[in-house]
Design a protein around this motif. Sequence first.
Motif, mmCIF file in Angstrom:
data_model
loop_
_atom_site.group_PDB
_atom_site.id
_atom_site.type_symbol
_atom_site.label_atom_id
_atom_site.label_comp_id
_atom_site.label_asym_id
_atom_site.label_seq_id
_atom_site.Cartn_x
_atom_site.Cartn_y
_atom_site.Cartn_z
ATOM 1 N N PRO A 20 -6.212 5.725 10.199
ATOM 2 C CA PRO A 20 -5.088 6.661 10.020
ATOM 3 C C PRO A 20 -3.734 6.071 10.399
ATOM 4 N N ASP A 21 -3.730 5.145 11.375
ATOM 5 C CA ASP A 21 -2.471 4.538 11.827
ATOM 6 C C ASP A 21 -2.320 3.096 11.348
ATOM 7 N N VAL A 22 -2.963 2.764 10.235
ATOM 8 C CA VAL A 22 -2.887 1.406 9.708
ATOM 9 C C VAL A 22 -1.432 0.997 9.481
ATOM 10 N N THR A 23 -1.147 -0.296 9.685
ATOM 11 C CA THR A 23 0.188 -0.814 9.413
ATOM 12 C C THR A 23 0.113 -1.882 8.327
ATOM 13 N N LEU A 24 1.076 -1.877 7.449
ATOM 14 C CA LEU A 24 1.219 -2.896 6.417
ATOM 15 C C LEU A 24 2.544 -3.590 6.644
ATOM 16 N N ARG A 25 2.494 -4.917 6.794
ATOM 17 C CA ARG A 25 3.728 -5.679 6.994
ATOM 18 C C ARG A 25 3.796 -6.775 5.948
ATOM 19 N N ALA A 26 4.890 -6.802 5.217
ATOM 20 C CA ALA A 26 5.129 -7.836 4.207
ATOM 21 C C ALA A 26 6.600 -8.220 4.298
ATOM 22 N N GLY A 27 6.876 -9.362 4.916
ATOM 23 C CA GLY A 27 8.266 -9.743 5.131
ATOM 24 C C GLY A 27 8.944 -8.750 6.039
ATOM 25 N N ARG A 28 10.033 -8.167 5.581
ATOM 26 C CA ARG A 28 10.760 -7.179 6.382
ATOM 27 C C ARG A 28 10.271 -5.758 6.129
ATOM 28 N N LEU A 29 9.282 -5.616 5.249
ATOM 29 C CA LEU A 29 8.736 -4.299 4.933
ATOM 30 C C LEU A 29 7.660 -3.921 5.939
ATOM 31 N N ASP A 30 7.766 -2.723 6.521
ATOM 32 C CA ASP A 30 6.755 -2.183 7.419
ATOM 33 C C ASP A 30 6.384 -0.782 6.945
ATOM 34 N N VAL A 31 5.096 -0.584 6.681
ATOM 35 C CA VAL A 31 4.596 0.725 6.263
ATOM 36 C C VAL A 31 3.519 1.138 7.250
ATOM 37 N N VAL A 32 3.576 2.385 7.717
ATOM 38 C CA VAL A 32 2.633 2.875 8.724
ATOM 39 C C VAL A 32 1.939 4.128 8.207
ATOM 40 N N GLY A 33 0.611 4.185 8.397
ATOM 41 C CA GLY A 33 -0.155 5.375 8.028
ATOM 42 C C GLY A 33 -1.001 5.151 6.795
ATOM 43 N N ALA A 34 -2.208 5.721 6.799
ATOM 44 C CA ALA A 34 -3.162 5.487 5.716
ATOM 45 C C ALA A 34 -2.629 5.951 4.364
ATOM 46 N N ARG A 35 -2.060 7.134 4.326
ATOM 47 C CA ARG A 35 -1.586 7.659 3.032
ATOM 48 C C ARG A 35 -0.388 6.863 2.522
ATOM 49 N N ALA A 36 0.489 6.456 3.432
ATOM 50 C CA ALA A 36 1.650 5.675 3.018
ATOM 51 C C ALA A 36 1.218 4.321 2.459
#
Length: 271
Positions: free
Chosen positions: A187-203
Amino acid sequence: MIAQFEQERARLRAVAHRVLGSFAEADDAVQEAWLRVQRADTAEVENPRGWLTTVVARVCLNMLRDRREHAHEMPDPVVDAAEGPEQRAVAKDQVGLAMLIVLDTLKPDERLAFVLHDMFAVPFDDIAPLIGKTPAATRQLASRARKRVQGKPRPDVDVPGQREVVNAFLRASSEGDLEGLIAVLHPDVTLRAGRLDVVGARAVAGRASAFRRLAATARIREVLIGGEAGFATWVDGELFSLMAFTVQGDRIVAIHVIQDRAQLAALVPPA
């Protein structure tokens, strides 16, 4: 001592890499240490292995303190193209990309104290003179760093289990299965790609269209990235990205993407 240095070179490079997070900088540090060893009077050195470690560590600390910024958005993980039993055994000793990113957030003295003591078993009495503090203060620095590191996700050591979860992620992505993606994401997964940070499973799952396009057009090769299951992708014959997945249990807790071309070229041999 030069002969001893050559015997220890691989370990010294590992020390430098974990302190600096960059293979290019680690190679520079080892080379500078080699020059210092050539000039030093080593007749009374009682513990060559420990002494060489401190020489490299001192060079690395100076580099950390002088550093303005990383050449890349992400530190350099160890990338293994194969996933046989031998590579999996080695992977247990690797530092994942998530860990390297946490280490990058530490202050130079904290990072050196933590890496040398917790990863290479260097006594605090030997570390203290390097950073100009007492052994007790050095212990506190390592403890503070350890608390920050322990609060971050760490991968399972079961590489086949990691791979099963990552493959489920790939299948759901390629099929546009939003619920299937959410099922393998914490549920609290994080995606990081360069300067992009996305948090949350649905996001993160909401970006499935990008993963789907990539799966449809790219050639994908399974790799180990710092001991974590991941994959390298090629688009039109050119290396496009590395994706590392931190898996805990049956969920992905972090995804890190490397797309800097110069960094990719240094990390992954030609296909």
